[in-house]
Every structure is written in structure tokens, then in C-alpha cells.
Design a protein around this motif. Structure first.
Motif, PDB file in Angstrom:
ATOM      1  N   VAL A  88     -10.352   4.626   1.431  1.00  0.00           N
ATOM      2  CA  VAL A  88      -9.208   5.817   1.128  1.00  0.00           C
ATOM      3  C   VAL A  88      -8.900   5.843   0.321  1.00  0.00           C
ATOM      4  CG1 VAL A  88      -7.686   7.336   2.506  1.00  0.00           C
ATOM      5  CG2 VAL A  88      -9.503   6.203   3.497  1.00  0.00           C
ATOM      6  N   GLU A  91      -4.116   9.103   2.020  1.00  0.00           N
ATOM      7  CA  GLU A  91      -3.877   9.661   2.926  1.00  0.00           C
ATOM      8  C   GLU A  91      -3.604  11.276   3.593  1.00  0.00           C
ATOM      9  OE1 GLU A  91      -1.226   7.239   5.054  1.00  0.00           O
ATOM     10  OE2 GLU A  91      -2.583   4.828   4.502  1.00  0.00           O
ATOM     11  N   GLN A 101      -5.268   5.325   5.267  1.00  0.00           N
ATOM     12  CA  GLN A 101      -5.856   3.721   4.159  1.00  0.00           C
ATOM     13  C   GLN A 101      -5.853   2.089   5.307  1.00  0.00           C
ATOM     14  OE1 GLN A 101      -4.605   2.264   0.648  1.00  0.00           O
ATOM     15  NE2 GLN A 101      -6.667   1.807   0.690  1.00  0.00           N
TER      16      GLN A 101
END
Length: 178
Positions: A88, A91, A101
Motif C-alpha cells: 500500500v 493508507e 500498510q
């Protein structure tokens, strides 16, 4: 803390955990909300690429009525989903879910902030004591009461206004030099 989970203790695939929430598990509530405890059910799904936690919480909170300032108990039921992924870049978070993440070196996840926020977001904006809610679920209107007589029935004015007008006229006459 009860809402921290070791990633290695969560088995691959799907699993469920039930947690009894205590007051000290979620310490950062606003001062006008008192968390009394509750039940949390977590449904985990763990793969090599992500860890998903579906949270379902039932809690009791004490609120203060906006109308009467009386305290009352409110039951809260809410759900929230958190997806932890290593790749990721940013976020994200909504009212129903979040994507977080997770770093390769992380050994545990902490869900306390998300659970607290889920409870707070499920509280009503207008906090009204159950005594002021009708059978239809709508808020009862204010009932105003009049004590004593008000106004003069002959000319429709309050005699106190007449006294004020008289004082005002006297002070104007005194400032004109007459």
C-alpha cells in the motif's frame, strides 16, 4: 493490551476471535462519552499477500443528553473492516473500512484506534435521553409552560414594557435639557 494481535499467532486462512472489551482497552474517549465495555468479534483472513480483519462490536456507552443534561446508557452495534497490505502506497479510510500498510518487519497489529473510532462514529449526532423520544422513534417537541399572567388582556401588552417605555421617555426628556 487486548486489541494488539501478534501476526504470527493468526493462522493462515480464516479464523475468528471473540474479545471482551474493558474500559481500559479503549482509553481515549472524549470526556462526554463514557465507555462501559462490550464484546468484539474479529473475523481474520490471512494470506501471503494481505491480512483482513472484519470487526463487529457491541458496546455500552454513557452519554449526556443535549436537551436535559441527564446521563443515559446507549447500546452501540457497529462493523468495520481493516485490510493490512504490504504494498500500500497510501493508507485510506472511510466510515466502513480502512486499508493500512503493513511492513515486513511488523510483528503485531493494533486495532484499538479503529475499534474506538467505530464506536464513536456509530453514536448519534443529537444525543437525546430516551424520555424525550416518542413511541414512533421521533424526538418529542418541547412543551412550554406559562406561569402567572402575562400581558394586559385589554391592549395586549405586558405592563413591564409600559414601565420601561415610561422610564425611557423620562430619560430622553432629561437629556434634552427640558
Amino acid at each position: 493490551m487486548t486489541l494488539r494481535f501478534s501476526i504470527s499467532s493468526i493462522p493462515q486462512g480464516k479464523s475468528t476471535r471473540a474479545v471482551t472489551l474493558q474500559t481500559e482497552d479503549l482509553p481515549e474517549f472524549p470526556e462526554d462519552v463514557v465507555f462501559s465495555g462490550g464484546q468484539l468479534v474479529l473475523n481474520f483472513e490471512k494470506t501471503d499477500h494481505f491480512l483482513k480483519a472484519d470487526c463487529s462490536v457491541e458496546a455500552e456507552v454513557t452519554l449526556r443528553c443535549d436537551r436535559s443534561l441527564r446521563e443515559f446508557q446507549k447500546s452501540v452495534r457497529a462493523t468495520y473492516m481493516i485490510l493490512f497490505k504490504p504494498d500500500v502506497l497510501e493508507e485510506t479510510e472511510t466510515e466502513q473500512s480502512a486499508i493500512r500498510q503493513i511492513h515486513p518487519g511488523d510483528t503485531e497489529i493494533d486495532l484499538s484506534r479503529e475499534i474506538r473510532d467505530t464506536i464513536l462514529l456509530s453514536l448519534p449526532l443529537q444525543r437525546v435521553h430516551p424520555d424525550y423520544i416518542g413511541e414512533d422513534g421521533k424526538i418529542k417537541e418541547y412543551q412550554t409552560k406559562t406561569f402567572g399572567t402575562f400581558g394586559d388582556s385589554e391592549n395586549g401588552t405586558d405592563p413591564r414594557w409600559d414601565a420601561l417605555k415610561k422610564l425611557s421617555e423620562q430619560s430622553e426628556q432629561g437629556t434634552d435639557g427640558t
